[in-house]
Design a protein around this motif. Sequence first.
Motif, PDB file in Angstrom:
ATOM      1  N   GLU A  23      29.720  24.131  49.943  1.00 50.45           N
ATOM      2  CA  GLU A  23      31.023  23.502  49.694  1.00 50.45           C
ATOM      3  C   GLU A  23      31.769  24.259  48.597  1.00 50.45           C
ATOM      4  N   VAL A  24      33.021  24.631  48.863  1.00 53.25           N
ATOM      5  CA  VAL A  24      33.859  25.280  47.852  1.00 53.25           C
ATOM      6  C   VAL A  24      34.523  24.195  47.016  1.00 53.25           C
ATOM      7  N   VAL A  25      34.248  24.202  45.709  1.00 56.34           N
ATOM      8  CA  VAL A  25      34.754  23.135  44.841  1.00 56.34           C
ATOM      9  C   VAL A  25      35.872  23.606  43.911  1.00 56.34           C
ATOM     10  N   GLY A  26      36.146  24.916  43.905  1.00 63.09           N
ATOM     11  CA  GLY A  26      37.202  25.407  43.038  1.00 63.09           C
ATOM     12  C   GLY A  26      37.562  26.850  43.328  1.00 63.09           C
ATOM     13  N   GLU A  27      38.782  27.229  42.928  1.00 68.00           N
ATOM     14  CA  GLU A  27      39.260  28.593  43.114  1.00 68.00           C
ATOM     15  C   GLU A  27      39.950  29.072  41.836  1.00 68.00           C
ATOM     16  N   ALA A  28      39.936  30.389  41.630  1.00 68.00           N
ATOM     17  CA  ALA A  28      40.590  30.967  40.451  1.00 68.00           C
ATOM     18  C   ALA A  28      41.186  32.312  40.830  1.00 68.00           C
ATOM     19  N   ALA A  80      38.777  31.404  36.126  1.00 73.31           N
ATOM     20  CA  ALA A  80      37.408  31.328  36.626  1.00 73.31           C
ATOM     21  C   ALA A  80      36.504  30.629  35.612  1.00 73.31           C
ATOM     22  N   VAL A  81      36.631  31.030  34.361  1.00 73.92           N
ATOM     23  CA  VAL A  81      35.818  30.418  33.307  1.00 73.92           C
ATOM     24  C   VAL A  81      36.121  28.922  33.210  1.00 73.92           C
ATOM     25  N   GLU A  82      37.384  28.570  33.258  1.00 79.51           N
ATOM     26  CA  GLU A  82      37.774  27.159  33.153  1.00 79.51           C
ATOM     27  C   GLU A  82      37.283  26.355  34.353  1.00 79.51           C
ATOM     28  N   GLU A  96      33.744  40.483  31.912  1.00 77.51           N
ATOM     29  CA  GLU A  96      34.003  39.718  30.690  1.00 77.51           C
ATOM     30  C   GLU A  96      33.862  38.219  30.939  1.00 77.51           C
ATOM     31  N   ALA A  97      34.340  37.769  32.106  1.00 76.24           N
ATOM     32  CA  ALA A  97      34.230  36.346  32.437  1.00 76.24           C
ATOM     33  C   ALA A  97      32.762  35.935  32.572  1.00 76.24           C
ATOM     34  N   THR A  98      31.975  36.787  33.219  1.00 75.69           N
ATOM     35  CA  THR A  98      30.544  36.502  33.384  1.00 75.69           C
ATOM     36  C   THR A  98      29.841  36.473  32.037  1.00 75.69           C
TER      37      THR A  98
END
Length: 213
Positions: A30-35, A41-43, A66-68
């Motif tokens: 299930e996809v629960v969010g997109e950035a 992405a971090v948020e 950097e996000a990772t």
Amino acid sequence: MAKISVVLADDHALVRKGLKKLLEMESDIEVVGEASNGLEAVEEVRTKDPDVVLMDINMPKLNGIEATRLLKKEKCRAKVIILTIYDDREYLLELLRVGVSGYLLKDIEPHALLEAVRAVNRGETYIQPTLTRALVAEYKRLSQPLPRASRPLTAREKEVMACIAEGMSNIEISEKLGISEKTVKNHVSSILRKLNLMDRTQVAVYALKNNLV
């Protein structure tokens, strides 16, 4: 059984749409969010607490590396799979050190992408088979003895090198040392030139081998 929750992070809406359609055809995902950028992405990961993140490397505001790194620093439980293009293979070893669970090229077959999502959710590391040779080659390259400096590094250059070894970006280094990002770039170029190194990863290895951090 609970579905595998996924956050998609890519600055191309068409790519996200395609990935979402593919993933949601599966009964266990299930996809629960997109950035559309690294900060988003971090948020999204902070608020949605997904099992898996499909993260593009080249994104605005904050790239995938950097996000990772930020997510790992915050002890987020999400498993990160990097999606990238052929020319980004050089980042493979660095990303594994950061703590990614998967590394895939964007031309991967759909069934393999689904396999990767399920594998990392089980706690495994999934590297696209065609990248294994590149990983070995990069490891060997970084294991080679590093050359001695042609000229001594300045105190500031040593500070910059230590920051690189800690995984800091140029922006983070400029903030920590109170200098402009352009000045940081100049120092990095000087370090590479003096040490006859090719990239930031080798700089980090040099710093570690010489106890500069």
